[in-house]
Enzyme design. Structure first.
Site, PDB file in Angstrom:
ATOM      1  N   GLU A 232      -9.865  -1.015  -6.939  1.00 21.98           N
ATOM      2  CA  GLU A 232      -8.714  -0.503  -7.757  1.00 21.98           C
ATOM      3  C   GLU A 232      -8.827  -0.608  -9.130  1.00 21.98           C
ATOM      4  O   GLU A 232      -8.287   0.309  -9.993  1.00 21.98           O
ATOM      5  CB  GLU A 232      -7.441  -1.144  -7.568  1.00 21.98           C
ATOM      6  CG  GLU A 232      -7.063  -1.156  -5.831  1.00 21.98           C
ATOM      7  CD  GLU A 232      -6.539   0.284  -5.455  1.00 21.98           C
ATOM      8  OE1 GLU A 232      -6.449   1.075  -6.278  1.00 21.98           O
ATOM      9  OE2 GLU A 232      -6.600   0.257  -4.026  1.00 21.98           O
TER      10      GLU A 232
ATOM     11  N   GLY B 167       0.901  -1.281   0.030  1.00 17.97           N
ATOM     12  CA  GLY B 167       0.036   0.189  -0.003  1.00 17.97           C
ATOM     13  C   GLY B 167       0.854   1.362   0.222  1.00 17.97           C
ATOM     14  O   GLY B 167       1.914   1.443   0.840  1.00 17.97           O
ATOM     15  N   TYR B 168       0.608   2.048  -0.943  1.00 18.60           N
ATOM     16  CA  TYR B 168       1.259   3.533  -1.177  1.00 18.60           C
ATOM     17  C   TYR B 168       0.331   4.757  -0.976  1.00 18.60           C
ATOM     18  O   TYR B 168       0.875   5.670  -0.983  1.00 18.60           O
ATOM     19  CB  TYR B 168       2.196   3.339  -2.333  1.00 18.60           C
ATOM     20  CG  TYR B 168       1.491   3.192  -3.365  1.00 18.60           C
ATOM     21  CD1 TYR B 168       0.925   4.227  -4.214  1.00 18.60           C
ATOM     22  CD2 TYR B 168       1.349   2.062  -4.101  1.00 18.60           C
ATOM     23  CE1 TYR B 168       0.219   4.179  -5.292  1.00 18.60           C
ATOM     24  CE2 TYR B 168       0.588   1.659  -5.165  1.00 18.60           C
ATOM     25  CZ  TYR B 168      -0.040   2.884  -5.968  1.00 18.60           C
ATOM     26  OH  TYR B 168      -0.855   2.454  -7.119  1.00 18.60           O
ATOM     27  N   GLY B 169      -0.793   4.453  -1.269  1.00 18.61           N
ATOM     28  CA  GLY B 169      -1.955   5.466  -1.038  1.00 18.61           C
ATOM     29  C   GLY B 169      -3.024   5.447  -0.096  1.00 18.61           C
ATOM     30  O   GLY B 169      -2.490   5.170   1.153  1.00 18.61           O
ATOM     31  N   SER B 170      -4.329   5.525  -0.421  1.00 16.46           N
ATOM     32  CA  SER B 170      -5.282   5.174   0.501  1.00 16.46           C
ATOM     33  C   SER B 170      -5.248   3.752   1.306  1.00 16.46           C
ATOM     34  O   SER B 170      -5.903   3.673   2.252  1.00 16.46           O
ATOM     35  CB  SER B 170      -6.733   5.539  -0.172  1.00 16.46           C
ATOM     36  OG  SER B 170      -6.815   4.535  -1.011  1.00 16.46           O
TER      37      SER B 170
END
Length: 222
Positions: free
Chosen positions: A127, A51-54
């Site tokens: 996604e 995970g790199y965002g929300s």
């Protein structure tokens, strides 16, 4: 705010219905993408989702473990045109993805085989509603010093929503004005900035964008 109920009920996909039919993916196509990706797994057993965002602040996953992690060869970029959720057709924004080059620090979530299919279909709905990402398997470095294979959603550069210019100067204005049923685009940046800070992660690109949005005609909620 995105919730698990929005994903399981189908209400989340309703947010995309104003998009052109050739852009919107059907649930069958989303499921097919998931199954094809899972067939490409280089190993078996438990696996990680990077995970790199929300996903960092709102994973909505039934995970067994989470760890800070690093991904080499990719960097954060608001390089995807956003027309739903936190934007509209009239006021488009930008969505976060990963582009080639550099490195990204984020949070990895370990999923067990027992819950994988149930959890992943919701992740794919989240996604891949328009196929704007490309799911790949790659190596990440975990905080405990080990390496693991992880599922990562990177930008699909052949998608019509891909935008080559994702510099802060090019994106700050539209992010500041975009808003949709899940909130504002600027609020997403704020949440991202705070989530990274809380996890001791510094991303210069996000820092500069967050600062620039503070100068735009939008008041960040602190």
């Amino acid at each position: 705010m995105l919730t698990k109920n929005l994903l399981t009920s189908g209400a989340y996909l309703d947010n995309f219905k104003e998009l052109p039919e050739n852009i919107l993916w059907s649930l069958d196509r989303i499921e097919k993408s998931m199954r094809e990706t899972m067939k490409e797994r280089p190993d078996r057993g438990d696996f990680w989702v990077f995970g790199y965002g929300s996903l960092i602040w709102n994973p909505l996953l039934n995970f067994a473990e989470q760890q800070a992690a690093k991904l080499l060869g990719w960097h954060r970029s608001f390089c995807l045109r956003l027309l739903a959720n936190r934007a509209t057709l009239d006021k488009p924004g930008r969505m976060l993805a990963l582009k080639s080059g550099g490195r990204t620090e984020g949070i990895a979530f370990r999923l067990t085989e027992q819950v994988a299919e149930e959890e992943l279909i919701l992740l794919w709905v989240r996604e891949m509603a328009t196929g704007v990402y490309r799911p790949i398997w790659t190596t990440i470095s975990l905080k405990d010093g080990s390496e693991a294979t992880a599922l990562v959603f990177i930008a699909e550069p052949t998608h019509p929503f891909f935008e080559a210019d994702a510099t802060v100067a090019a994106i700050a204005g539209c992010i500041a004005s975009a808003e949709g049923p899940l909130g504002s685009n600027a609020d997403y940046v704020q949440r991202l900035h705070h989530a990274l800070s809380e996890n001791g992660i510094v991303d210069e690109y996000v820092e500069v964008l967050f600062t620039e949005l503070g100068r735009q005609p939008y008041e960040l909620v602190m």
